[in-house]
Design an enzyme around this catalytic site. Structure first.
Site, PDB file in Angstrom:
ATOM      1  N   GLN A 197       0.827  -1.208   0.000  1.00  0.00           N
ATOM      2  CA  GLN A 197       0.000   0.000   0.000  1.00  0.00           C
ATOM      3  C   GLN A 197       0.856   1.250   0.000  1.00  0.00           C
ATOM      4  O   GLN A 197       0.578   2.220  -0.698  1.00  0.00           O
ATOM      5  CB  GLN A 197      -0.926   0.014   1.219  1.00  0.00           C
ATOM      6  CG  GLN A 197      -1.999  -1.035   1.183  1.00  0.00           C
ATOM      7  CD  GLN A 197      -2.796  -1.009  -0.101  1.00  0.00           C
ATOM      8  OE1 GLN A 197      -3.385   0.000  -0.447  1.00  0.00           O
ATOM      9  NE2 GLN A 197      -2.820  -2.114  -0.814  1.00  0.00           N
TER      10      GLN A 197
ATOM     11  N   HIS B  10      -8.871  -1.557   2.756  1.00  0.00           N
ATOM     12  CA  HIS B  10      -8.510  -2.977   2.748  1.00  0.00           C
ATOM     13  C   HIS B  10      -8.236  -3.423   4.181  1.00  0.00           C
ATOM     14  O   HIS B  10      -7.485  -2.759   4.899  1.00  0.00           O
ATOM     15  CB  HIS B  10      -7.245  -3.235   1.930  1.00  0.00           C
ATOM     16  CG  HIS B  10      -7.284  -2.684   0.546  1.00  0.00           C
ATOM     17  ND1 HIS B  10      -6.639  -1.514   0.187  1.00  0.00           N
ATOM     18  CD2 HIS B  10      -7.878  -3.142  -0.586  1.00  0.00           C
ATOM     19  CE1 HIS B  10      -6.825  -1.277  -1.096  1.00  0.00           C
ATOM     20  NE2 HIS B  10      -7.584  -2.245  -1.592  1.00  0.00           N
TER      21      HIS B  10
ATOM     22  N   ASP C 249      -6.407  -6.812  -5.856  1.00  0.00           N
ATOM     23  CA  ASP C 249      -6.188  -5.700  -6.780  1.00  0.00           C
ATOM     24  C   ASP C 249      -6.292  -6.131  -8.237  1.00  0.00           C
ATOM     25  O   ASP C 249      -6.688  -5.339  -9.093  1.00  0.00           O
ATOM     26  CB  ASP C 249      -4.795  -5.095  -6.560  1.00  0.00           C
ATOM     27  CG  ASP C 249      -4.796  -4.005  -5.506  1.00  0.00           C
ATOM     28  OD1 ASP C 249      -5.889  -3.615  -5.059  1.00  0.00           O
ATOM     29  OD2 ASP C 249      -3.706  -3.550  -5.121  1.00  0.00           O
TER      30      ASP C 249
ATOM     31  N   HIS D 249     -52.997  17.999  -3.044  1.00  0.00           N
ATOM     32  CA  HIS D 249     -52.653  16.596  -2.859  1.00  0.00           C
ATOM     33  C   HIS D 249     -53.859  15.836  -2.294  1.00  0.00           C
ATOM     34  O   HIS D 249     -54.206  14.748  -2.773  1.00  0.00           O
ATOM     35  CB  HIS D 249     -51.464  16.453  -1.887  1.00  0.00           C
ATOM     36  CG  HIS D 249     -50.126  16.677  -2.511  1.00  0.00           C
ATOM     37  ND1 HIS D 249     -49.721  17.879  -2.995  1.00  0.00           N
ATOM     38  CD2 HIS D 249     -49.088  15.818  -2.725  1.00  0.00           C
ATOM     39  CE1 HIS D 249     -48.498  17.788  -3.469  1.00  0.00           C
ATOM     40  NE2 HIS D 249     -48.087  16.539  -3.332  1.00  0.00           N
TER      41      HIS D 249
END
Length: 434
Positions: free
Chosen positions: A264, A333, A366, A425
């Protein structure tokens, strides 16, 4: 004594949570110069269309082109790129695409309806998006996996047209990226990039049709452009730096853990790699592995800076506390490297993706495991999910109310509408009453 700088924390420290939150803090700050440039580019492309796209492409990508026709790649170029790959590359790309497709096939949502006793039918219609734009970084950058992870779920969802934009600065094309486009069935490819590509997709030009959604990663200009066009079109997300959190009980190989942290950290200096471990001696061994392995890494300077700025090795009391901290971090992750990783799954509420056991290394996710690698960052796993087929489908409610159903529902609606002061309405519902 370990030499590589990285924060060492312990949950028994009085200021632990403050130090952890400071480590996690990341402001996706905007650069005024970038914002101003992007605003100008979007305005020019929206106003002048193809002409502006060509001008910006000449300026930023150093391409001497006279028309948009020169910026669209014919299908044969994609097929030639695929044919030019070595057998190993072609096979790896094909296998990865197929695994990603198989996984995402399970995500497809279907339309549904149910009928009530009075004959009223209610339901939901699921429809794929008509047209999606896929942004892919270009030039020396090679991200065929990004093509797979974005294009495959779009195609599985049934998107009718997928338009890929990829910059080719100085005319440099990446065959792996183009080959991935061929394998995934991308419909059209334009060699444009930056904010001008985002603008062309969002607003449409004479040559490039307006899309419904834009997906895919890019630099600060691309991220800014995506934020600005959201609402005109949909976007996937504006992602932050990549993150990994490893939970360990002291079992396993410290070299493996160190390399997973490196994986990473090598993305960029703002990437974050954190280890939570119940065993202080194992943490020492991981730190020693970091020292021993770092010198052999081609991107060692980036890794070292990332670990020093945002990395941490954290001693926790037990695995339960590790899970609580993991939920606070909500990582992109999460690797659970313990003797019984599945025992912790139900305790994790917030994570983009979980990797269970010593062999479920994040790098496999990945590229080729199957689940999508486009994941929420910056703690957004608390409220968002990995990219998937559902991101390329939309839902429409269906109401087929029977005359009998209108009697019951009309009276309920009338009371509520009058309560809200919306008399039209109420009258609209009441006119259906017998």
């Amino acid at each position: 004594m370990s030499n590589t700088p990285i924060s060492r924390l312990d949950t028994t420290q009085a200021d632990f949570l403050a130090r952890l939150d400071a480590l996690l803090a990341f402001e996706s700050s905007t650069d005024d110069a970038i914002e101003a440039a992007v605003a100008d580019i979007l305005r020019e492309v929206r106003t002048r269309g193809d002409e502006a796209v060509i001008e910006f492409t000449r300026r930023f990508d150093r391409l001497d082109v006279a028309s948009m026709a020169a910026l669209e790649l014919p299908r044969q170029v994609l097929d030639d790129a695929l044919a030019s790959l070595s057998a190993a590359q072609r096979d790896a790309l094909t296998q990865a695409a197929e695994r990603v497709r198989i996984y995402h096939e399970r995500q497809k949502q279907e339309s549904w309806e149910y009928t009530e006793a009075d004959g009223t039918r209610l339901g939901q219609k699921v429809t794929p998006l008509d047209r999606v734009g896929l942004y892919v970084p270009g030039g020396r950058a090679s991200y065929p996996s990004s093509v797979l992870m974005n294009a495959v779920p779009a195609k599985v969802a049934g998107v009718k047209e997928l338009i890929m934009v990829v910059p080719t600065p100085g005319g440099e094309r990446n065959p792996l990226v183009l080959a991935a486009a061929a394998i995934t069935g991308v419909d059209r490819v334009f060699t444009i990039g930056g904010a001008q590509a985002v603008a062309a997709l969002a607003f449409g030009t004479r040559t490039i049709p307006q899309v419904d959604k834009i997906v895919g990663p890019g630099n600060a200009y691309v991220a800014s452009a995506k934020r600005r066009v959201f609402g005109t079109v949909g976007i996937d997300m504006v992602a932050g730096p990549s993150e990994v959190l490893v939970i360990s009980d002291g079992h396993g190989d410290p070299d493996w853990v160190a390399m997973d942290l490196f994986a990473q950290a090598e993305h960029d200096e703002l990437a974050q790699s954190i280890l939570l471990c119940t065993d202080a001696a194992f943490i020492d061994r991981v730190h020693a592995s970091i020292d021993a392995l770092l010198a052999g890494m081609p991107r060692r300077d980036t890794i070292a800076t990332s670990l020093a700025k945002r990395g941490a090795l954290v001693k926790v009391r037990d695995l339960g506390e590790a899970c609580d901290i993991a939920n606070r971090i909500a990582p992109e992750h999460l690797e659970i490297c313990t003797a019984d990783p599945r025992a912790l799954v139900d305790r994790i509420r917030h994570a983009g993706a979980m990797f269970l056991g010593h062999y479920s290394v994040e790098a496999l996710g990945d590229y080729c495991a199957g689940p999508n690698h486009v994941l929420p960052t910056m703690r957004s796993a608390r409220f968002s999910s990995p990219l998937g087929v559902y991101d390329f489908q939309k839902r429409t409610s269906i109401l087929d109310i029977s005359p009998e159903g209108a009697q019951t529902l009309g009276r309920i609606a009338s009371v509520l509408a009058h309560g809200e002061g919306l008399q039209a309405h109420a009258r609209s519902a009441e006119m259906r009453l017998r």
